[in-house]
Design a protein around this motif. Structure first.
Motif, short mmCIF file in Angstrom:
data_model
loop_
_atom_site.label_atom_id
_atom_site.label_comp_id
_atom_site.label_asym_id
_atom_site.label_seq_id
_atom_site.Cartn_x
_atom_site.Cartn_y
_atom_site.Cartn_z
N LYS A 326 42.97 79.58 38.14
CA LYS A 326 41.88 78.62 37.93
C LYS A 326 41.11 78.88 36.64
O LYS A 326 40.73 77.95 35.93
N LYS A 327 40.88 80.14 36.32
CA LYS A 327 40.14 80.47 35.10
C LYS A 327 40.86 79.96 33.87
O LYS A 327 40.25 79.28 33.01
N SER A 328 42.14 80.25 33.74
CA SER A 328 42.91 79.80 32.57
C SER A 328 42.93 78.28 32.48
O SER A 328 42.84 77.71 31.38
N LEU A 329 43.02 77.63 33.63
CA LEU A 329 43.06 76.17 33.64
C LEU A 329 41.72 75.59 33.17
O LEU A 329 41.69 74.61 32.41
N GLY A 334 38.55 72.88 29.02
CA GLY A 334 37.31 72.81 28.26
C GLY A 334 37.51 72.88 26.77
O GLY A 334 36.98 72.04 26.01
N PHE A 335 38.26 73.87 26.30
CA PHE A 335 38.46 74.01 24.86
C PHE A 335 39.35 72.90 24.31
O PHE A 335 39.19 72.46 23.17
N GLY A 336 40.30 72.43 25.14
CA GLY A 336 41.12 71.30 24.72
C GLY A 336 40.28 70.05 24.51
O GLY A 336 40.45 69.32 23.51
N SER A 337 39.35 69.79 25.42
CA SER A 337 38.46 68.63 25.29
C SER A 337 37.55 68.78 24.08
O SER A 337 37.26 67.81 23.38
N THR A 338 37.09 70.01 23.82
CA THR A 338 36.23 70.25 22.66
C THR A 338 36.94 69.89 21.36
O THR A 338 36.37 69.23 20.48
N LEU A 339 38.20 70.29 21.24
CA LEU A 339 38.97 69.99 20.03
C LEU A 339 39.15 68.48 19.82
O LEU A 339 39.20 68.00 18.69
N LEU A 340 39.22 67.74 20.91
CA LEU A 340 39.41 66.29 20.81
C LEU A 340 38.18 65.58 20.25
O LEU A 340 38.28 64.43 19.80
N TYR A 341 37.03 66.25 20.29
CA TYR A 341 35.83 65.64 19.70
C TYR A 341 35.86 65.67 18.18
O TYR A 341 35.19 64.87 17.52
N ILE A 342 36.62 66.59 17.59
CA ILE A 342 36.64 66.72 16.13
C ILE A 342 37.15 65.44 15.46
O ILE A 342 36.48 64.90 14.57
N ILE A 460 34.74 82.15 30.59
CA ILE A 460 35.38 83.34 30.02
C ILE A 460 35.03 84.57 30.85
O ILE A 460 35.83 85.51 30.98
N PHE A 461 33.85 84.54 31.46
CA PHE A 461 33.35 85.70 32.20
C PHE A 461 33.67 85.63 33.70
O PHE A 461 33.22 86.47 34.47
N TRP A 462 34.43 84.62 34.11
CA TRP A 462 34.84 84.51 35.52
C TRP A 462 36.02 85.47 35.74
O TRP A 462 37.13 85.22 35.30
N ASP A 463 35.78 86.57 36.42
CA ASP A 463 36.80 87.62 36.56
C ASP A 463 37.28 87.79 38.00
O ASP A 463 37.68 88.89 38.40
N LEU A 464 37.23 86.71 38.78
CA LEU A 464 37.73 86.75 40.15
C LEU A 464 39.06 86.01 40.20
O LEU A 464 39.10 84.78 40.24
N SER A 465 40.15 86.76 40.19
CA SER A 465 41.48 86.16 40.16
C SER A 465 41.93 85.75 41.55
O SER A 465 41.32 86.12 42.56
N GLU A 466 43.02 84.99 41.61
CA GLU A 466 43.58 84.57 42.90
C GLU A 466 44.03 85.78 43.71
O GLU A 466 43.85 85.82 44.94
N GLU A 467 44.61 86.78 43.05
CA GLU A 467 45.06 87.99 43.76
C GLU A 467 43.87 88.75 44.34
O GLU A 467 43.92 89.25 45.47
N GLU A 468 42.80 88.85 43.56
CA GLU A 468 41.60 89.55 44.04
C GLU A 468 40.98 88.80 45.22
O GLU A 468 40.48 89.42 46.16
N HIS A 469 41.02 87.48 45.17
CA HIS A 469 40.47 86.71 46.29
C HIS A 469 41.28 86.93 47.56
O HIS A 469 40.72 87.04 48.65
N ARG A 470 42.60 86.99 47.43
CA ARG A 470 43.43 87.25 48.61
C ARG A 470 43.09 88.60 49.22
O ARG A 470 43.05 88.76 50.45
#
Length: 490
Positions: A326-329, A334-342, A460-470
């Motif tokens: 989820k974090k990578s997604l 977010g950054f993809g949408s930011t680039l589209l504003y340029i 960027i600071f969300w450090d709760l991965s899917e494995e950690e949640h399991r």
């Protein structure tokens, strides 16, 4: 409970709990609540709201003052309702009772607002900052205060139900992939159907949405049908929280506030939401349709295409979460949408090009349903740390902070518009002038691009991965077993 749920060899984080009936029920229930939200928007205290501005003739100053007072009231009621919700113990669950307790009064209040007599507009009550307040305005203000107590609570209850409907984060992602599409169907019917049906009323044949009769006929019908849909969630959905047998929710108010305040995941989601609220204020789609395309057919096509651009992303979210997390997604979106504003900033005079960029942004936004999934993971981590479930505190305080931000951010857009050449006298008529229109498009894109960038940074600071949640879910189950010798998923 199914045999799969009972099996001691399956951890809750690894097995599936939801059948298609429960997924559809939660989606239909959410669709009903979103339908009530659409009606709420159509009668909100906003200068663009026809019912308030044109029909009841309330001035922008009066509506802004009313909104400010309601926001202040929210500062008082939010802690109280949050504490009540997180300490609720009912045979129906922790959140489902609020679908009835708050759903019925919300439906009634939305239905009766249009029945405030128009003749009361001519009866002045008192003056606020040189602006007269009529008896009609005062009565609407009182009803809006009451709605501010019921509607946000109803929304949080439904959102929280989705957070606890399954402890399996991947299953939750799959559910929201379909839920996000299905839950938007009924509000779309309401938002499209009301303008059309208003023409069919006696007065509406000539005045459309400016006819009070349109609201008096169709609002109660839409409100009641919306509430009926919420009953799908109430009767057919379960709340599944991993707790020991005999668990009774008991969250001390002050401790709940401290626990939430120290939860970094809450602040990550909330700060991101703050910038997201600012970004929404810079949406250009309607202005491009009205002042650049100037074609009903082109507007219909662009509205349809842009409105459905998110669907592929919604359907693919579950696969993408399983593949990348989820974090990578969220960062990619977010950054993809930011680039589209340029390019939007560079070429504001090309309306079709701007709409293509907005289409691509909407396509990326389809993956943004992770925003609805991630709080549940964080709340499970909170439970492991403190032993408390804080869905009510999370939802209500998140809403409160965003409401305050909305109040302040409402000044940003007008300031940018004035700087772009809209003088406030001739108003939007200036948008017919090319150089002013292009300046508006460019400057609003700059504002939205900056907001989008800072909306993404917190994740960027969300450090709760899917494995950690399991692993968290496994530990919660083990703790429950050790306390009572049995693990209960209620």
């Amino acid at each position: 409970m199914s045999e799969e749920e009972k099996s001691p060899n399956n951890h809750p984080s690894d097995r599936n709990f939801l059948n298609i009936g429960e997924i559809l029920s939660y989606s239909f229930g959410s669709s009903g609540i979103n339908g009530l939200g659409t009606l709420f928007t159509l009668m909100s205290l906003n200068i663009t709201t026809i019912l308030m501005g044109s029909v009841y003739q309330m001035s922008p100053v009066i509506m802004y003052l009313m909104t400010s007072i309601i926001t202040f009231i929210s500062l008082v009621k939010t802690p109280i309702i949050s504490s009540l919700m997180d300490n609720t113990k009912n045979t129906r669950g922790k959140f489902k009772p609020y679908l009835i307790w708050m759903g019925i009064p919300t439906t009634v209040l939305l239905s009766i607002i249009p029945f405030v007599p128009l003749s009361w507009i001519e009866i002045p009550v008192f003056t606020l900052i040189s602006e007269p307040l009529s008896l009609a305005g005062l009565m609407i203000f009182i009803l809006q205060i009451l709605i501010s107590l019921t509607w946000p609570t109803l929304l949080v209850a439904n959102t929280s139900l989705g957070q606890v409907i399954t402890p399996n984060t991947l299953e939750r992602a799959r559910m929201f992939s379909f839920h996000s599409i299905l839950s938007s169907l009924w509000p779309s019917v309401v938002s499209i159907g009301f303008p059309i049906l208003s023409i069919l009323t006696i007065q509406g044949a000539t005045t459309g949405q400016q006819s009070i009769l349109s609201y008096r006929v169709w609002f109660p019908m839409f409100a009641v049908l919306s509430f009926v849909l919420t009953l799908f969630s109430y009767f057919n959905c379960k709340e599944r929280i991993i707790v020991e047998l005999g668990y009774k929710p008991k969250v001390n108010f002050r401790h709940g506030i401290r626990s939430l305040g120290s939860n970094k995941f809450f602040w990550i989601a909330t700060i991101s939401g703050v910038f997201g609220a600012i970004r929404i204020g810079g949406n250009l789609q309607n202005w491009i349709n009205i002042y650049s395309l100037k074609s009903d057919i082109a507007t219909a096509i662009s509205t349809t295409l842009l409105g459905n651009a998110m669907v592929p992303g919604m359907l693919l979210t579950s696969f993408m979460v399983r593949k990348f997390g989820k974090k990578s997604l969220m960062l990619f979106t977010g950054f993809g949408s930011t680039l589209l504003y340029i390019p939007m900033i560079m070429f504001p005079s090309l309306p079709i090009f701007l709409l293509v960029m907005i289409f691509l942004q909407n396509a990326l936004a389809g993956f943004g349903i992770c925003v609805a999934i991630m709080p549940a993971d964080a709340l499970d981590a909170q439970q492991l740390t403190t032993g408390e479930r804080l869905e009510g505190f999370w939802g209500m305080f998140n809403q409160l902070i965003l409401a305050v931000v909305w109040l302040g951010s409402g000044l940003i857009g007008p300031a940018i518009l004035r700087a772009s050449g809209l003088d406030g006298v001739t108003g939007t008529n200036n948008m017919e002038i090319d150089i002013i229109r292009y300046a508006v498009f460019r400057n609003m894109s700059i504002m939205s691009g900056i907001a989008c960038f800072f909306q993404t940074i917190p994740y960027i600071f969300w450090d709760l991965s899917e494995e950690e949640h399991r692993e968290i879910i496994r530990q919660l189950e083990q703790i429950a077993k050790e306390k009572n010798g049995i693990s209960k998923i209620s």
